[in-house]
Scaffold this motif. Structure first.
Motif, PDB file in Angstrom:
ATOM      1  N   GLY A  73       0.878  -1.191   0.212  1.00  0.00           N
ATOM      2  CA  GLY A  73      -0.057  -0.178  -0.040  1.00  0.00           C
ATOM      3  C   GLY A  73       0.883   1.271   0.096  1.00  0.00           C
ATOM      4  N   ASN A  74       2.146   1.088  -0.137  1.00  0.00           N
ATOM      5  CA  ASN A  74       3.030   2.251  -0.066  1.00  0.00           C
ATOM      6  C   ASN A  74       2.729   3.165   1.211  1.00  0.00           C
ATOM      7  N   VAL A  75       2.778   2.329   2.108  1.00  0.00           N
ATOM      8  CA  VAL A  75       2.660   3.017   3.800  1.00  0.00           C
ATOM      9  C   VAL A  75       4.090   2.980   4.146  1.00  0.00           C
ATOM     10  N   PHE A  76       4.538   4.170   4.703  1.00  0.00           N
ATOM     11  CA  PHE A  76       5.637   4.351   5.274  1.00  0.00           C
ATOM     12  C   PHE A  76       5.455   4.165   6.760  1.00  0.00           C
ATOM     13  N   GLU A  77       6.348   3.701   7.749  1.00  0.00           N
ATOM     14  CA  GLU A  77       6.636   3.930   8.988  1.00  0.00           C
ATOM     15  C   GLU A  77       7.925   3.908   9.510  1.00  0.00           C
ATOM     16  N   THR A  78       8.234   4.962  10.409  1.00  0.00           N
ATOM     17  CA  THR A  78       9.599   5.229  10.991  1.00  0.00           C
ATOM     18  C   THR A  78       9.840   4.970  12.181  1.00  0.00           C
ATOM     19  N   LEU A  79      11.094   4.365  12.580  1.00  0.00           N
ATOM     20  CA  LEU A  79      11.238   4.125  13.841  1.00  0.00           C
ATOM     21  C   LEU A  79      12.785   4.638  14.380  1.00  0.00           C
ATOM     22  N   VAL A  80      12.797   5.232  15.530  1.00  0.00           N
ATOM     23  CA  VAL A  80      14.100   5.571  16.054  1.00  0.00           C
ATOM     24  C   VAL A  80      14.648   4.571  16.726  1.00  0.00           C
ATOM     25  N   ILE A  81      15.790   4.025  16.515  1.00  0.00           N
ATOM     26  CA  ILE A  81      16.416   2.983  17.296  1.00  0.00           C
ATOM     27  C   ILE A  81      17.872   3.420  17.766  1.00  0.00           C
ATOM     28  N   GLY A  82      17.843   3.370  19.158  1.00  0.00           N
ATOM     29  CA  GLY A  82      18.819   3.957  20.083  1.00  0.00           C
ATOM     30  C   GLY A  82      19.825   2.912  20.362  1.00  0.00           C
ATOM     31  N   THR A  83      19.562   1.693  20.783  1.00  0.00           N
ATOM     32  CA  THR A  83      20.335   0.750  21.511  1.00  0.00           C
ATOM     33  C   THR A  83      21.498   0.229  20.205  1.00  0.00           C
ATOM     34  N   ALA A  84      22.461   0.111  20.856  1.00  0.00           N
ATOM     35  CA  ALA A  84      23.606  -0.635  19.711  1.00  0.00           C
ATOM     36  C   ALA A  84      23.004  -2.082  19.277  1.00  0.00           C
ATOM     37  N   ASN A  85      22.385  -3.114  20.097  1.00  0.00           N
ATOM     38  CA  ASN A  85      22.238  -4.182  19.980  1.00  0.00           C
ATOM     39  C   ASN A  85      20.728  -4.295  18.970  1.00  0.00           C
ATOM     40  N   ALA A  86      19.994  -3.167  18.941  1.00  0.00           N
ATOM     41  CA  ALA A  86      18.744  -3.215  17.991  1.00  0.00           C
ATOM     42  C   ALA A  86      19.166  -2.659  16.550  1.00  0.00           C
ATOM     43  N   ARG A  87      20.348  -1.725  16.763  1.00  0.00           N
ATOM     44  CA  ARG A  87      20.839  -1.561  15.320  1.00  0.00           C
ATOM     45  C   ARG A  87      21.435  -2.643  14.757  1.00  0.00           C
ATOM     46  N   LYS A  88      22.209  -3.357  15.512  1.00  0.00           N
ATOM     47  CA  LYS A  88      22.724  -4.757  14.807  1.00  0.00           C
ATOM     48  C   LYS A  88      21.749  -5.800  14.332  1.00  0.00           C
ATOM     49  N   TYR A  89      20.658  -5.647  14.968  1.00  0.00           N
ATOM     50  CA  TYR A  89      19.483  -6.414  14.607  1.00  0.00           C
ATOM     51  C   TYR A  89      18.927  -6.264  13.551  1.00  0.00           C
ATOM     52  N   PHE A  90      18.625  -4.857  13.267  1.00  0.00           N
ATOM     53  CA  PHE A  90      18.010  -4.319  12.022  1.00  0.00           C
ATOM     54  C   PHE A  90      19.000  -4.656  10.820  1.00  0.00           C
ATOM     55  N   THR A  91      20.226  -4.438  11.192  1.00  0.00           N
ATOM     56  CA  THR A  91      21.328  -4.661  10.058  1.00  0.00           C
ATOM     57  C   THR A  91      21.258  -5.979   9.671  1.00  0.00           C
ATOM     58  N   SER A  92      21.249  -6.828  10.477  1.00  0.00           N
ATOM     59  CA  SER A  92      21.074  -8.391  10.162  1.00  0.00           C
ATOM     60  C   SER A  92      19.830  -8.481   9.238  1.00  0.00           C
ATOM     61  N   LEU A  93      18.724  -7.904   9.724  1.00  0.00           N
ATOM     62  CA  LEU A  93      17.507  -8.296   9.080  1.00  0.00           C
ATOM     63  C   LEU A  93      17.636  -7.625   7.427  1.00  0.00           C
ATOM     64  N   LEU A  94      18.173  -6.442   7.415  1.00  0.00           N
ATOM     65  CA  LEU A  94      18.559  -5.632   6.336  1.00  0.00           C
ATOM     66  C   LEU A  94      19.412  -6.620   5.310  1.00  0.00           C
ATOM     67  N   LEU A  95      20.344  -7.052   5.887  1.00  0.00           N
ATOM     68  CA  LEU A  95      21.590  -8.013   4.897  1.00  0.00           C
ATOM     69  C   LEU A  95      20.426  -9.027   4.510  1.00  0.00           C
ATOM     70  N   LYS A  96      19.738  -9.805   5.230  1.00  0.00           N
ATOM     71  CA  LYS A  96      18.866 -11.007   5.047  1.00  0.00           C
ATOM     72  C   LYS A  96      17.867 -10.475   3.840  1.00  0.00           C
ATOM     73  N   GLN A  97      17.178  -9.763   4.018  1.00  0.00           N
ATOM     74  CA  GLN A  97      16.190  -9.054   3.294  1.00  0.00           C
ATOM     75  C   GLN A  97      16.808  -8.604   1.743  1.00  0.00           C
ATOM     76  N   ASN A  98      18.117  -8.007   1.718  1.00  0.00           N
ATOM     77  CA  ASN A  98      18.540  -7.686   0.361  1.00  0.00           C
ATOM     78  C   ASN A  98      19.315  -8.961  -0.355  1.00  0.00           C
ATOM     79  N   HIS A  99      19.609 -10.121   0.470  1.00  0.00           N
ATOM     80  CA  HIS A  99      20.038 -11.214   0.070  1.00  0.00           C
ATOM     81  C   HIS A  99      19.177 -12.137  -0.871  1.00  0.00           C
ATOM     82  N   THR A 100      18.065 -12.088  -0.243  1.00  0.00           N
ATOM     83  CA  THR A 100      16.788 -12.765  -0.815  1.00  0.00           C
ATOM     84  C   THR A 100      16.010 -12.099  -2.122  1.00  0.00           C
TER      85      THR A 100
END
Length: 70
Positions: free
Chosen positions: A43-70
């Motif tokens: 639906g071309n709907v955008f959501e924005t999150l502010v991520i502050g913790t280092a572990n959560a940044r590592k977490y979304f980075t791993s999801l981004l790598l997985k997303q771009n790999h598939t």
């Protein structure tokens, strides 16, 4: 709130959006962490999150790598 509890909260918000079909569309790093933009391709709907913790940044980075790999 402890750092670990904050991480769990941020991780749950990320997982909620991913489960609803959102994909990571962009990331902007800043001194307070990172702003992650999600897009729902159905639906071309955008959501924005502010991520502050280092572990959560590592977490979304791993999801981004997985997303771009598939």
């Amino acid at each position: 709130m402890s750092d670990y509890q904050q991480f769990l909260d941020e991780r749950d918000k990320i997982d909620f959006l991913i489960q609803k079909g959102y994909r990571i569309n962009g990331v902007k790093e800043h001194l307070n962490g990172a702003t992650v933009e999600f897009i729902n391709p159905k639906g071309n709907v955008f959501e924005t999150l502010v991520i502050g913790t280092a572990n959560a940044r590592k977490y979304f980075t791993s999801l981004l790598l997985k997303q771009n790999h598939t």
